[in-house]
Every structure is written in C-alpha cells, then in structure tokens.
Scaffold this active site. Structure first.
Site, PDB file in Angstrom:
ATOM      1  N   SER A 207      87.154   4.678  64.564  1.00 26.72           N
ATOM      2  CA  SER A 207      86.389   3.427  64.494  1.00 26.72           C
ATOM      3  C   SER A 207      85.219   3.590  63.531  1.00 26.72           C
ATOM      4  O   SER A 207      85.233   4.483  62.671  1.00 26.72           O
ATOM      5  CB  SER A 207      85.905   3.032  65.893  1.00 26.72           C
ATOM      6  OG  SER A 207      85.394   1.717  65.886  1.00 26.72           O
ATOM      7  N   ASN A 208      84.224   2.745  63.641  1.00 27.58           N
ATOM      8  CA  ASN A 208      83.032   2.854  62.790  1.00 27.58           C
ATOM      9  C   ASN A 208      81.813   2.370  63.571  1.00 27.58           C
ATOM     10  O   ASN A 208      81.917   2.036  64.749  1.00 27.58           O
ATOM     11  CB  ASN A 208      83.229   2.062  61.488  1.00 27.58           C
ATOM     12  CG  ASN A 208      83.528   0.613  61.780  1.00 27.58           C
ATOM     13  OD1 ASN A 208      82.711  -0.106  62.345  1.00 27.58           O
ATOM     14  ND2 ASN A 208      84.739   0.167  61.417  1.00 27.58           N
ATOM     15  N   TYR A 209      80.681   2.308  62.903  1.00 25.30           N
ATOM     16  CA  TYR A 209      79.407   2.071  63.604  1.00 25.30           C
ATOM     17  C   TYR A 209      79.045   0.602  63.789  1.00 25.30           C
ATOM     18  O   TYR A 209      77.945   0.288  64.212  1.00 25.30           O
ATOM     19  CB  TYR A 209      78.267   2.744  62.843  1.00 25.30           C
ATOM     20  CG  TYR A 209      78.349   4.249  62.830  1.00 25.30           C
ATOM     21  CD1 TYR A 209      78.102   4.981  63.989  1.00 25.30           C
ATOM     22  CD2 TYR A 209      78.665   4.933  61.659  1.00 25.30           C
ATOM     23  CE1 TYR A 209      78.182   6.363  63.975  1.00 25.30           C
ATOM     24  CE2 TYR A 209      78.732   6.320  61.648  1.00 25.30           C
ATOM     25  CZ  TYR A 209      78.490   7.019  62.805  1.00 25.30           C
ATOM     26  OH  TYR A 209      78.569   8.380  62.796  1.00 25.30           O
ATOM     27  N   SER A 210      79.932  -0.328  63.461  1.00 23.26           N
ATOM     28  CA  SER A 210      79.544  -1.747  63.573  1.00 23.26           C
ATOM     29  C   SER A 210      79.223  -2.114  65.027  1.00 23.26           C
ATOM     30  O   SER A 210      79.993  -1.835  65.944  1.00 23.26           O
ATOM     31  CB  SER A 210      80.677  -2.644  63.048  1.00 23.26           C
ATOM     32  OG  SER A 210      80.371  -3.993  63.320  1.00 23.26           O
ATOM     33  N   ALA A 275      83.920  -4.988  60.459  1.00 21.62           N
ATOM     34  CA  ALA A 275      84.143  -3.730  59.741  1.00 21.62           C
ATOM     35  C   ALA A 275      85.512  -3.214  60.209  1.00 21.62           C
ATOM     36  O   ALA A 275      85.622  -2.566  61.245  1.00 21.62           O
ATOM     37  CB  ALA A 275      83.037  -2.741  60.066  1.00 21.62           C
TER      38      ALA A 275
END
Ligand code: PMT
Length: 398
Positions: A207-210, A275
């Site tokens: 995943s990512n930091y959004s 994102a």
C-alpha cells in the site's frame, strides 16, 4: 462562508445552554459577527460574562439596560441579522415563537427578524414527543423556520431518547451549508480517495501512505456546493458525514476500478485523488506465508489497471476528468505527460518536495495544470481550502 455574516444567537433556559458557548466560538472563529440574545431563564444556565467575552459584544437580554435606561431595539437587531439561530430552543420558547407571545427580548427579536431562522430544540424526551411541541414545531416549519432536529441520547434527566440539542459542530455546519453557494446543484461528482491495498496473503499487503484527507475534503466541498457525490474510497481511518455523499468502500485497485466505472457514466465530473498502487502481487496466497517453512519469498508483481486512463478512454463530451499527480522531481513535465496519457482535462500537481504537502498532513500546496498547458499555482493551505480551490477551478473553467 460565514465570514462577515451577522448572526443572532438566541439562547433559552435549558441545560444545553452550555453548548451554546462552543457554537458561539465556532461562529466567531469562522469570521461571523455574533450578537447573543438570551432569555432570563437562559442566564441561569450560562453567564452573560462568558458569552460577551466570546462574542466581543454585550449580551442582550432585557428591553432596557437597568443602569442607563438604554432601549435595546429588537427591530434594529432583527434587521441587522443575516441569520438567527436559537440554540437551545426550549419547549416554552418554541411555543411562544409559534404563537407570537412576545414577552421577552428573544421572542420580540425573533418576531422582528427578516432573516432565516434556525431552531435547535433541546428538552426532555416526553416534552419533545408531546403533541403540543410537535404541533408548535410544525407551525414554526410552516412559517419558514429551519428546524435542526435534536439527537437521541442520554438527557439531563438521565432518560435516554430524542431531545438532546444537536452538537454545536453540526449546527455550525447547517448554517455554513445554508450560506454556501450551490453552484454544483444537480451535478454528479465522482471522487476517488485514499490508498489501495494489494493483498500478499491474509495478513500482508502492499500500500502507500495516503490518509484519504485530500480526497475526502474534495468530496465534502463538492457536496456542500450542491453536488451528489460518489466517493470511492480505499481503506482509511477517517469518515465523512454529509447527506449528499455516498461512500463506496473498496480495497484493491481492481475494486476501485470497478466502483469508479460503475459511477462514471452517470457522472458530470470525476476527480481522481486516490493514490492507487501501481503494482499488485500476481496472486495472493490463501494462507499466511510462514517464515519458517521456506526461503525468503519472491513477490511476482503485475501492473494494476490505470483507473484514470480507463475513465479517460470512455469520456463523453461534456464530462470533466481531473487527475492528481504526486511527484518528487520534474514535476511540471511529469504532470503534463499524465494529462496526455490519461486523457485528463486538468491535473492537480502536488510535490513531496514541498514541506506540508502530500500524504497524511492537513495541508497541501498544489498547482492546477490544464490540458492546454496553462498552470495556476496556489500557496500552502489547509486541505479544505485546497478542495475549495479545486472545485472553484472546475466550476469556473468549465
Ligand atoms: O490522502 P492524503 O494523505 O490526503 O494525500 C493526498 C495525496 C498525496 C494522495 C493526493 O494529493 C495525491 O496526490 N493523489 C494522487 C496520488 C498518485 O497516485 O499520483 P500518481 O501521480 O501516481 O497518479 C496520477 C493520477 O492517476 C492520479 O489521479 C491517480 O489517482 C491516477 N491513477 C494512478 C495509478 C493507477 N493505477 N490508477 C489511477 O487512476
């Protein structure tokens, strides 16, 4: 929207009067000029000193000032106001308002007011349910008053039911919404927000930091401006509470694509703020990959679908497609290339090189680039204000 607005805050004698101080603070913080008018019974629950300190104005309660004999003109006050909000409104004041019993300053001001009136009832559940209260509120509605329904919950009597004055933040939102121009009324807006999660096994994902903050702010702003919003959201820990926002929760990029494609044909505008993970594991393991049983595993990744580009390919004339670009270098060139590749009408560029911009934070610094190459830079602002700039851009340029 409340900046510079003249608001009369009417306070009646009920335990919820202590919450009026919070409402007053919110209104003043938003730039409104607030005149408090309190009933004699209201002063038993909250002091005029507190209220005048918060509003920066003497509180009005009597027809005459006891010391100077100065006449307090309810007519002038009624004409001065852009809105009057009575919070809390007790059963007795509601009855007086409904039948024109002008025996205190608050009721005379209400009867003289030319501006819209908002009424936030607060009382015990049986008083609230009594046919006379129900009928009086119906009368006020028929006079054009906006009734802010009380919430259910524990009351001062410790009974549980309907009668708790709505929270000050919600009352504030009702007023703010009232003054917000509805330039997106009748339009359908699709927003994607948050990250996607691409499963590795039942306990792990890519995943990512959004955080979803930017996309949720755009969804809220579009709804405030009158749009019916479909918010396709990846997993986030924030919420949204607006009757015109429908949230479709998804996890992976494929699910986000399906939900977006379902909403897109009916949408007038789409803002792709999510994102989206560019890659996903080729297949997700059904059970947890155990560290003990094998060597370091190798993840085989496949490209995720490009949601914005897929929407761009089936864009009808008149539909507006706005993307986001999160860049770390060659920002303008990369953003311009994304406009072309994804068939966008405009892109909102934010750079991780700008302090206070991008993932997780409450602020953002963006430049909106149109398909013809013209760019409009904005300073660092709270994400709610950035959202308003984006919606302004969409409504004025299209
Ligand atoms: O959620 P917050 O914590 O508030 O952070 C906000 C944000 C940084 C996530 C937001 O402001 C932002 O920049 N969102 C887009 C992030 C991104 O994925 O940018 P990108 O340059 O990789 O993608 C370009 C555009 O294509 C975006 O509109 C993206 O939604 C879209 N895209 C990307 C990949 C993909 N597979 N499908 C897509 O639709």
């Amino acid at each position: 929207m409340l900046k510079g607005k003249h608001i009369i805050l009417g306070i009646c004698g009920g335990i919820a009067a202590y919450k009026s101080a919070t409402l007053l603070r919110l209104l003043v913080k938003a730039g409104a000029e607030v005149q408090v008018v309190i009933t004699p019974a209201g002063k038993e629950f909250i002091t005029p000193v507190t209220l005048s300190a918060l509003s920066g104005k003497p509180v009005v309660s009597e027809f005459f000032s006891a010391n100077t004999g100065e006449w307090h003109s309810h007519v002038d006050l009624g004409l001065w106001a852009d809105a009057m909000v009575i919070a809390p409104a007790t059963a007795s004041s509601i009855a007086k308002m409904a039948h024109g019993v002008a025996d205190n300053m608050l009721i005379t001001t209400y009867l003289s007011a030319k501006a819209p009136v908002f009424v936030a009832p607060a009382m015990d559940l049986d008083m609230m349910a009594h046919p006379s209260t129900v009928a009086n509120l119906e009368l006020l509605r028929s006079y054009g008053c906006h009734i802010i329904e009380p919430a259910e919950g524990e009351l001062a009597s410790h009974l549980v039911g309907k009668g708790r004055m709505e929270e000050p933040e919600k009352i504030f939102d009702v007023l703010d919404d009232f003054f917000t121009p509805k330039d997106l009324a009748g339009r359908r807006v699709l927003i994607t927000a948050g990250p996607t999660r691409e499963r590795i096994d039942p306990v792990r994902y890519i995943s990512n930091y959004s955080s979803g903050k930017m996309g949720y702010a755009i969804a809220l702003e579009a709804a405030r401006r009158g749009a019916d919003v479909t918010l396709v959201s990846g997993p986030v820990s924030i919420g949204i509470d607006h009757p015109r926002v429908r949230v479709v929760s998804v996890e992976s990029a494929r699910e986000m694509l399906d939900a977006s494609m379902a909403a897109w044909p009916e949408s007038d505008v789409a803002v792709m703020c999510a994102a989206v993970a560019d890659y996903a594991p080729a297949s997700a393991a059904d059970s947890k990959i155990k560290r003990e049983h094998q060597d370091v595993p190798v993840l085989h990744l496949v490209k995720n679908p490009d949601i914005a580009a897929t929407l761009g390919q089936c864009k009808r004339p008149g539909q507006i497609l706005v993307g986001f670009a999160l860049e770390t270098d060659h920002e303008i060139d990369n953003a311009a290339e994304k406009i072309r590749r994804k068939g966008l009408d405009a892109i909102v560029l934010n750079s991780l090189r700008d302090a206070g911009a991008g993932f997780g934070v409450d602020t953002n610094k963006v430049t909106i680039i149109a398909a013809d190459g013209t760019s409009t830079p904005y300073p660092l602002k709270p994400k709610a204000a950035v959202a308003a700039d984006i919606i302004d851009y969409i409504t004025t340029k299209n």
